[in-house]
Design a protein around this motif. Structure first.
Motif, short mmCIF file in Angstrom:
data_model
loop_
_atom_site.label_atom_id
_atom_site.label_comp_id
_atom_site.label_asym_id
_atom_site.label_seq_id
_atom_site.Cartn_x
_atom_site.Cartn_y
_atom_site.Cartn_z
N PRO A 115 1.58 2.27 -8.98
CA PRO A 115 1.33 3.07 -7.78
C PRO A 115 2.53 3.92 -7.40
N GLU A 116 2.26 5.00 -6.72
CA GLU A 116 3.31 5.91 -6.28
C GLU A 116 3.75 5.51 -4.87
N PRO A 117 5.04 5.22 -4.67
CA PRO A 117 5.51 4.85 -3.33
C PRO A 117 5.22 5.94 -2.31
N GLY A 118 4.81 5.52 -1.12
CA GLY A 118 4.52 6.45 -0.04
C GLY A 118 3.10 6.96 -0.01
N LEU A 119 2.32 6.71 -1.07
CA LEU A 119 0.94 7.18 -1.12
C LEU A 119 -0.03 6.06 -0.73
N PRO A 120 -1.21 6.43 -0.18
CA PRO A 120 -2.22 5.42 0.14
C PRO A 120 -2.66 4.67 -1.11
N LEU A 121 -2.93 3.40 -0.95
CA LEU A 121 -3.37 2.54 -2.04
C LEU A 121 -4.65 1.84 -1.60
N GLU A 122 -5.66 1.84 -2.46
CA GLU A 122 -6.96 1.28 -2.09
C GLU A 122 -7.49 0.40 -3.21
N ILE A 123 -8.17 -0.68 -2.81
CA ILE A 123 -8.85 -1.54 -3.77
C ILE A 123 -10.30 -1.70 -3.35
N GLU A 124 -11.19 -1.79 -4.36
CA GLU A 124 -12.61 -2.02 -4.10
C GLU A 124 -13.16 -2.93 -5.18
N ALA A 125 -13.88 -3.96 -4.76
CA ALA A 125 -14.53 -4.88 -5.70
C ALA A 125 -16.02 -4.90 -5.39
N THR A 137 -3.80 0.13 1.87
CA THR A 137 -2.42 -0.06 2.30
C THR A 137 -1.61 1.16 1.85
N THR A 138 -0.31 1.11 2.06
CA THR A 138 0.60 2.15 1.59
C THR A 138 1.79 1.48 0.92
N VAL A 139 2.14 1.93 -0.27
CA VAL A 139 3.25 1.33 -1.02
C VAL A 139 4.57 1.70 -0.35
N PRO A 140 5.46 0.74 -0.11
CA PRO A 140 6.74 1.05 0.53
C PRO A 140 7.60 1.99 -0.33
N GLN A 141 8.32 2.85 0.34
CA GLN A 141 9.29 3.69 -0.34
C GLN A 141 10.49 2.83 -0.74
N ILE A 256 13.30 -7.16 -2.01
CA ILE A 256 11.88 -6.83 -2.14
C ILE A 256 11.37 -6.40 -0.77
N SER A 257 10.95 -5.16 -0.67
CA SER A 257 10.42 -4.64 0.60
C SER A 257 8.89 -4.78 0.59
N LEU A 258 8.37 -5.48 1.59
CA LEU A 258 6.94 -5.73 1.70
C LEU A 258 6.27 -4.59 2.47
N ASP A 259 5.03 -4.29 2.12
CA ASP A 259 4.30 -3.27 2.85
C ASP A 259 3.85 -3.82 4.21
N GLU A 260 3.17 -2.98 4.98
CA GLU A 260 2.77 -3.40 6.33
C GLU A 260 1.84 -4.61 6.29
N ASN A 261 0.91 -4.63 5.33
CA ASN A 261 -0.03 -5.76 5.25
C ASN A 261 0.70 -7.08 5.00
N VAL A 294 -6.05 -11.23 0.92
CA VAL A 294 -4.90 -10.40 1.24
C VAL A 294 -4.74 -9.32 0.17
N PHE A 295 -4.62 -8.09 0.61
CA PHE A 295 -4.30 -6.97 -0.27
C PHE A 295 -3.03 -6.33 0.25
N GLY A 296 -2.02 -6.22 -0.61
CA GLY A 296 -0.76 -5.65 -0.18
C GLY A 296 0.02 -5.11 -1.36
N ALA A 297 1.22 -4.61 -1.08
CA ALA A 297 2.07 -4.04 -2.12
C ALA A 297 3.53 -4.27 -1.74
N TYR A 298 4.38 -4.28 -2.75
CA TYR A 298 5.81 -4.37 -2.47
C TYR A 298 6.59 -3.57 -3.50
N ASN A 299 7.83 -3.26 -3.13
CA ASN A 299 8.72 -2.52 -3.99
C ASN A 299 10.00 -3.32 -4.16
#
Length: 323
Positions: A115-125, A137-141, A256-261, A294-299
């Motif tokens: 994923p590209e940091p700073g861009l919206p990230l979406e999951i669908e099942a 969510t949004t990936v942390p910069q 490790i920086s966690l996203d908002e979620n 839980v759906f999230g992202a970290y950098n």
């Protein structure tokens, strides 16, 4: 006396009704729910998602179930921005011998999605029964380390602790830390690389030093006492008399920086600092639409500190890098 007789009769009547009604169900009506868990990493292109469902146990012990409740044949997709999309494949992985489930477990994975940091990230099942689970969510910069406020050498030029400071554009962020000493050990004509993780402090217990590792933090700085780093350096060669077998490279702090979620998840589920407080109602956190999970992202970010050669040699070790 009349009150006691009344309550005894009421209890007896209740037990009689329950024993006579063979359809009595202490669980209530079972409502099947679905769970989607996926933590996306911005430092790799390999991503994993887990998809499962709730189940009804045959008794009051939920761990009595030995059947894996993974959901198969679902369509799981990840989007980064508007253009980068990938469909996760499903596969099975063997379990460890001591796992309570004996059958292999199923995961959904992608090997070519970063994923590209700073861009919206979406999951669908999309499940086989048509039910849809989703989240965004949004990936942390990447964070920016402050060279002016951070130490670069071990030991530091001033003081008896080292400090690392960084800047983040996140609101109410949460950071997970790990600092490791990287080194080679020479044996039999070859050398193998190791990482000795440095705790926040050591607790002496029955003649042993038990590491106490840092908990997630919300401030954008962290410090280590030199006494802790000294002890970590000593423990690298514990039980080995020939200290010259150890070639010390550098010390690297992972932030490790966690996203908002994930930050909200940590803040809502973290235990109170007061160890004497008792929480009767545990907080259940979910950010999955149409289900739970839980759906999230970290950098992951790295900061390198160099050891002085005099400090390395004071332990009998060999410097592995130029000063």
């Amino acid at each position: 006396m009349k009150k006691k007789l009344f309550y005894s009769a009421l209890i007896l009547l209740t037990l009689t009704v329950i024993s006579c009604d063979e359809s009595f169900n202490p669980y209530g009506e079972f409502d099947e729910k679905y769970v989607l868990n996926c933590i996306v990493r911005a430092d790799t292109n390999y991503q994993v998602a887990l998809l499962s469902k709730s189940y009804l146990s045959e008794n009051f012990d939920p761990y009595a179930n030995t059947e894996d409740k993974s959901v198969q044949n679902a369509l799981v997709r990840l989007w980064s921005g508007n253009d980068n999309v990938v469909i996760l494949k499903d596969t099975i992985i063997e379990r460890s011998p001591d796992d309570k489930y004996k059958a292999p477990y199923r995961i959904y994975y992608a090997k070519d999605f970063r994923p590209e940091p700073g861009l919206p990230l979406e999951i669908e099942a999309v499940l086989p029964n048509g039910k849809v689970l989703s989240s965004t969510t949004t990936v942390p910069q990447p964070i920016k380390f402050s060279e002016a406020l951070s130490d670069t050498l071990i030991p530091p030029q001033k003081g008896d602790y080292i400090q690392v400071v960084w800047n983040s554009d996140q609101t109410k962020p949460v950071f997970v830390l790990r600092m490791g000493i990287y080194y080679f050990k020479h044996e039999g004509g070859t050398k193998k690389r190791y990482i000795h993780v440095v705790p926040q402090n050591y607790v002496e217990y029955e003649g042993m030093y038990v590491p106490n590792y840092p908990k997630p933090i919300t401030q954008s700085r962290f410090s280590y006492d030199m006494s802790v780093i000294d002890k970590a350096m000593e423990l690298i060669s514990e039980g080995e008399s020939d200290k010259s077998k150890f070639e010390i490279l550098s010390c690297i702090l992972e932030v490790i920086s966690l996203d908002e979620n994930l930050s909200v998840y940590y803040n809502t589920t973290a235990k109170a600092n007061n160890t004497f407080s008792v929480k009767l109602d545990e907080t259940d956190y979910s950010n999955i639409t149409g289900g739970f999970g839980v759906f999230g992202a970290y950098n992951r970010n790295y900061y390198v500190l160099r050891f002085t050669h005099d400090y390395i040699r004071s332990f009998g070790y060999i410097p592995g890098l130029k000063e």
